[in-house]
Structure formats: structure tokens, C-alpha cells
Design an enzyme around this catalytic site. Structure first.
Site, PDB file in Angstrom:
ATOM      1  N   SER A   1       0.855  -1.185   0.000  1.00 38.89           N
ATOM      2  CA  SER A   1       0.000   0.000   0.000  1.00 38.89           C
ATOM      3  C   SER A   1       0.890   1.232   0.000  1.00 38.89           C
ATOM      4  O   SER A   1       2.077   1.147   0.346  1.00 38.89           O
ATOM      5  CB  SER A   1      -0.882  -0.004   1.254  1.00 38.89           C
ATOM      6  OG  SER A   1      -1.567   1.221   1.381  1.00 38.89           O
TER       7      SER A   1
ATOM      8  N   TYR B   1      -2.708  -2.203   9.978  1.00 36.35           N
ATOM      9  CA  TYR B   1      -2.597  -2.253   8.512  1.00 36.35           C
ATOM     10  C   TYR B   1      -1.260  -1.653   8.060  1.00 36.35           C
ATOM     11  O   TYR B   1      -0.534  -2.235   7.250  1.00 36.35           O
ATOM     12  CB  TYR B   1      -3.779  -1.487   7.915  1.00 36.35           C
ATOM     13  CG  TYR B   1      -3.893  -1.537   6.417  1.00 36.35           C
ATOM     14  CD1 TYR B   1      -4.506  -2.618   5.780  1.00 36.35           C
ATOM     15  CD2 TYR B   1      -3.402  -0.506   5.616  1.00 36.35           C
ATOM     16  CE1 TYR B   1      -4.637  -2.656   4.396  1.00 36.35           C
ATOM     17  CE2 TYR B   1      -3.523  -0.537   4.236  1.00 36.35           C
ATOM     18  CZ  TYR B   1      -4.146  -1.611   3.632  1.00 36.35           C
ATOM     19  OH  TYR B   1      -4.276  -1.662   2.260  1.00 36.35           O
TER      20      TYR B   1
END
Ligand SMILES: NC(=O)c1ccc[n+]([C@@H]2O[C@H](COP(=O)([O-])OP(=O)(O)OC[C@H]3O[C@@H](n4cnc5c(N)ncnc54)[C@H](OP(=O)(O)O)[C@@H]3O)[C@@H](O)[C@H]2O)c1
Length: 257
Positions: free
Chosen positions: A148, A161
């Protein structure tokens, strides 16, 4: 076949894509399949997966389903064994399955931290390692992880995350340097904000939506299909000398001050 089309041809290459029942994984599977790969779609919901396989098959793509939870190491190993049994070898793994959990850090439960890290990081290690064992036997292969833009950059409420995705960037480099001599490339794609189910709440939040659009030089969310080309490139002859790299696909957001 011209040299140009051969560069991106994936005919006779079996590729397992985790988290392919929707969103980015499905888009990557569709793109690789359209370039000739046999795509093996993974997710936890067998029924949803089968309807995606039927959809891709109707588009002329060779698609199969392998439903399992990526955090279940034994189930992953069994699926790899079946894929190699059916196709002789596994050409590629796209370790894309991921989950999000949004809670302020002071309230973030440990069990949710572990679940997010297990799914987004540890499972990429176990499945990547087990897939690489088959690739070594076959003389090579390709691994692509979905990381990401978050990791090097942080936002509030997503500590697990961010930690997992940053760890996955590091794992990508670690596996690339160790497996290169075996003919295996290991890379990652780092999407910016993509309009998928994971982000439904954010897309519906007017303020957040305006922030994403304003912060992204291209001025919009990505369509999942825009991630497909990178998967094809990293699985094809065109990407044969690319390894250990993190390819940002974020509309320029990560380089904007
Ligand atoms: N969307 C974005 O803006 C964005 C940005 C950067 C990175 N990413 C990353 O891109 C990847 C895909 O995201 P997405 O937006 O496409 O998410 P999504 O629409 O929520 O899809 C997630 C996929 O992962 C599967 N999955 C979740 N947990 C699983 C597990 N334990 N075992 C097997 N499959 C599992 C889901 O299927 P089931 O629920 O049926 O199992 C689904 O197919 C994730 O790694 C995500 O972190 C997304």
C-alpha cells in the site's frame, strides 16, 4: 506473435491470485487471464469465487477457483499442491488478500492487530515461501505482493494495517535477494486509493472523499482495473529483470507534498 505482444504474453502460465473474489485481486486476475494466463482465484467464500470464475470463463479466460483462508497454512499448501498437480508448475503467485480494521490506536484490540498482521503479512510469508518451493523445483517463477501507499506514510486509525504493509515491503525485498539466484522475482505493487469494497465507508464519507481527490494529482480514486497492467507486466517476459521493487500505482499521491 509479434515481439511486442510476446513481451506481455502469459499463455500456459498458471497464476494463483489471493483475494480475487472482488476488487483489486479480481482485476489483476482478469488482466492476467486476458493475456493468456490460467488464473486460479482465491478467497474464503467458495460460492462467490465460483461466480467470478464463471464470469471470467464467459469472457474467454481460463479460470479456476481455490477457496481457502490465507491464514490457514495447511489449506494454502494443499491448494498449491493441487494447482501444481493440475498444471505441472505454478508460474506465479499474487499475494493480494488483505483486510482493514479502523480503530484509534488507544482502543485498538490486540486480537484485531494480530488478525490484520496474520492476513496482510504472515500469510504472504507462508504462502510465498511454500509457492517458492515449487518454483525452485520448476526453475523459477514470479511473486507479487500487494502492499500500500500506507507504510512509508501513515494515517490515524489503521496502525495494524500500516505495520503489516510496511513489513510486507521489507519481506518483498528479503525474498527477492534470497530467491533471485533460483530464478524467482519478487516485487510488490503499492496502490493508492482504489474504489473497492474495502473503502466503501470512505467513498461515502464526503469529507474523506474530497481529501482523496484533492491529495491525488490525478484528482480521483483509481478503478481496480487500473492495477491489472502492473500484474501482467510483473508476470510477463516484459518484467523478467525486475525484482525487489515496489511499484506505486497511486495517481501520484505518494510524491505530492
Ligand atoms: N482498495 C484500496 O484502496 C487499496 C489500497 C492499497 C492496498 N490495497 C490492498 O489491496 C488488496 C486488495 O484490496 P481490495 O481493496 O481489493 O479489498 P476487498 O475488495 O475488500 O477484497 C479483499 C479480497 O481479499 C479476500 N480475503 C480477505 N481475507 C482473506 C483471507 N483470510 N483469506 C483469503 N482471502 C481473503 C476477500 O475475499 P473473502 O472476503 O471472500 O475471503 C476479497 O477477495 C489488499 O491487500 C489491500 O490491503 C487496497
Amino acid at each position: 506473435m509479434t515481439v511486442a505482444t510476446q513481451l506481455f504474453d502469459l499463455t500456459d502460465r498458471a497464476i494463483l491470485i489471493t483475494g480475487a473474489s472482488r476488487g483489486i485481486g479480481l482485476a489483476m486476475a482478469r488482466a492476467c487471464g486476458a493475456h493468456g494466463a490460467t488464473v486460479v482465484l482465491n478467497g474464503r467464500n467458495a460460492e462467490a469465487l465460483q461466480s467470478r470464475v464463471d464470469e471470467l470463463t464467459a469472457e474467454g479466460i481460463r479460470a479456476e477457483a481455490e477457496a481457502f483462508d490465507v491464514t490457514d497454512e495447511a489449506a494454502g499448501r494443499a491448494a498449491l499442491e493441487r494447482i501444481v498437480g493440475r498444471h505441472g508448475r505454478l508460474w506465479g503467485l499474487i499475494a493480494n488478500a488483505g483486510v482493514q480494521h479502523r480503530v484509534p490506536v488507544l482502543d485498538f484490540p490486540t486480537e484485531d492487530f494480530r488478525r490484520v498482521v496474520d492476513t496482510n503479512l504472515t500469510a504472504c510469508f507462508t504462502l510465498g515461501r511454500d509457492a517458492a518451493r515449487y518454483m525452485v523445483e520448476a526453475g523459477g517463477g514470479r511473486i507479487v505482493n500487494t502492499v500500500s501507499m500506507l507504510g512509508p506514510q501513515a494515517r490515524p486509525t489503521v496502525p495494524a494495517y500500516i505495520a503489516a504493509k510496511e513489513g510486507l515491503r521489507a519481506l518483498t525485498r528479503a525474498m527477492a535477494v534470497e530467491l533471485g539466484s533460483k530464478g524467482i522475482t519478487v516485487n510488490a505493487v503499492a496502490p493508492g486509493y482504489v474504489a473497492t469494497e474495502m473503502n466503501t465507508a470512505l467513498i461515502e464519507n464526503t469529507e474523506f472523499n474530497a481529501w482523496v481527490v484533492g491529495k491525488t494529482p490525478l484528482g480521483r480514486w483509481a478503478d481496480p482495473a487500473e492495477l491489472g497492467g502492473a500484474a501482467v507486466y510483473l508476470m510477463a517476459d516484459a518484467g523478467s529483470f525486475v525484482s525487489g521493487q515496489i511499484l506505486g500505482i497511486d495517481g501520484g499521491m505518494s510524491v505530492q507534498v
